[in-house]
Design an enzyme around this catalytic site. Structure first.
Site, PDB file in Angstrom:
ATOM      1  N   CYS A 113       0.799  -1.226   0.000  1.00  0.00           N
ATOM      2  CA  CYS A 113       0.000   0.000   0.000  1.00  0.00           C
ATOM      3  C   CYS A 113       0.830   1.274   0.000  1.00  0.00           C
ATOM      4  O   CYS A 113       0.292   2.359  -0.231  1.00  0.00           O
ATOM      5  CB  CYS A 113      -0.965  -0.008   1.180  1.00  0.00           C
ATOM      6  SG  CYS A 113      -2.077  -1.430   1.179  1.00  0.00           S
ATOM      7  N   HIS A 252      -2.347   6.923   2.944  1.00  0.00           N
ATOM      8  CA  HIS A 252      -2.887   5.671   2.423  1.00  0.00           C
ATOM      9  C   HIS A 252      -4.349   5.548   2.848  1.00  0.00           C
ATOM     10  O   HIS A 252      -4.703   5.797   4.006  1.00  0.00           O
ATOM     11  CB  HIS A 252      -2.078   4.487   2.948  1.00  0.00           C
ATOM     12  CG  HIS A 252      -2.734   3.162   2.749  1.00  0.00           C
ATOM     13  ND1 HIS A 252      -3.351   2.799   1.566  1.00  0.00           N
ATOM     14  CD2 HIS A 252      -2.902   2.102   3.605  1.00  0.00           C
ATOM     15  CE1 HIS A 252      -3.854   1.587   1.687  1.00  0.00           C
ATOM     16  NE2 HIS A 252      -3.598   1.144   2.918  1.00  0.00           N
ATOM     17  N   ASN A 282     -10.514   0.598   0.144  1.00  0.00           N
ATOM     18  CA  ASN A 282      -9.053   0.559   0.217  1.00  0.00           C
ATOM     19  C   ASN A 282      -8.532   0.006  -1.108  1.00  0.00           C
ATOM     20  O   ASN A 282      -8.680  -1.182  -1.394  1.00  0.00           O
ATOM     21  CB  ASN A 282      -8.632  -0.329   1.391  1.00  0.00           C
ATOM     22  CG  ASN A 282      -7.125  -0.427   1.566  1.00  0.00           C
ATOM     23  OD1 ASN A 282      -6.365  -0.147   0.647  1.00  0.00           O
ATOM     24  ND2 ASN A 282      -6.703  -0.860   2.742  1.00  0.00           N
TER      25      ASN A 282
END
Length: 324
Positions: A113, A252, A282
């Site tokens: 990520c 993130h 996400n």
């Protein structure tokens, strides 16, 4: 000192939107549970056969069009992804083929990520060398193909998408990168995906197998909340800056509750934090790239300081300070 500039940015998400109620039809969860724990309302999923290289190619082409460049102008393509099309060829090589970027060499970076942070940093160094003029950095993920849809604690978080930027060398030193701080802590237990076990014996029945995405949610939350706010303060302090000196934060897009925690810990208003997780979920490394493009489209960044902070499986984390 040579630097690099961002010429253009773009992003692309699949057309299929999956709501929390859609997920509740196939697993033991609910819209109320998902929103209360994650802040996510919807996510885009690749349900029409688009793979990671397809999303990456579409985001890259949009960015090239905005930069008024042809694919032949690109010297380097870096794709950051946690969900490649396969181990070989690289997803970046497939994007190079799809774009007909015949002069470019290409490779993948896998830092989960935090990939967009690592990708930007890497491309900047190549452009500073004076050998290359234009680079594409693309973060693309099809997380849905790696999910165990019986695991509600992980699957409800994730969506698919891609973001891209076109960079160009600036020999006058007027680059976007005002500082960076990157870290890796070897830890394969808290988050992992796509593990391929070694053989136990020689047998005609042997065939490669991979596992689905797995995360220890509470452990991830604890690790991030322990490390990231202090990392941000320490990094900014090394530049004689405070969190209040930053105009926009792009973290993130792990979990809205996590972003809220970081904002509160830094004593900064949530309005300064770019958030696309509510509608996109996400999207792993693509989340920061998408967030940057959305900010770039909506705000004049001239004279602004923007802090990009990524954290992902590995454990990897880092920040890039942009000054426009």
């Amino acid at each position: 000192m040579p630097g690099s500039k961002i010429l253009a940015s773009a992003h692309y998400v699949p057309s299929d939107i999956v709501t929390n109620d859609d997920l509740a039809k196939i697993m033991d969860t609910s819209d109320a549970w998902i929103q209360s724990h994650t802040g996510i309302k919807t996510r885009h999923m690749s349900l029409k056969g688009e793979n990671t290289s397809d999303l990456a190619t579409k985001a890259a082409q949009l960015a090239l069009d905005k930069a008024d460049l042809a694919a032949e102008d690109i010297d380097l393509i870096i794709v950051t992804t946690f969900t490649p099309d396969g181990l070989a060829p690289s997803t970046a090589a497939l994007v190079q083929r799809n774009l007909n970027a015949n002069k470019a060499w290409a490779y993948d970076i896998m830092t989960a990520c935090s990939g967009f942070i690592f990708g930007l940093s890497t491309a900047d160094k190549f452009l500073r060398s004076g050998v290359y003029q234009h680079a594409l950095v693309i973060s693309a993920e099809v997380n849905s193909k790696m999910m165990d849809f019986t695991d509600r604690t992980s699957t409800v978080f994730f969506g698919d998408g891609a973001g891209a930027v076109v960079l160009t060398a600036d020999m006058q030193g007027n680059g976007f990168l005002a500082g960076e701080d990157m870290h890796t802590i070897g830890n394969a237990d808290v988050v992992h995906s796509g593990r391929i076990p070694p053989l136990q014996e020689l047998s005609a029945e042997n065939y490669p197998k991979t596992d689905a995405f797995v995360q220890m949610g509470r452990d991830v939350f604890n690790e991030v909340t322990t490390l990231i706010p202090q990392h941000i303060r320490d990094f900014l302090s090394s530049k004689s800056l405070k969190p209040s000196d930053i105009d926009y934060f792009i973290p993130h897009q792990a979990n809205l509750r996590l972003i809220e925690y970081i904002a509160k810990d830094l004593d900064e208003p949530l309005s300064k934090f770019s958030t696309n997780i509510i509608r996109n979920g996400n999207t792993s490394s693509a989340g920061i790239a998408i967030g940057f493009d959305e900010l770039n489209q909506s705000v004049n960044l001239t004279g602004k300081r923007v802090l990009l902070t990524g954290f992902g499986a590995g454990f990897t984390y880092g920040s890039i300070l942009m000054q426009f």
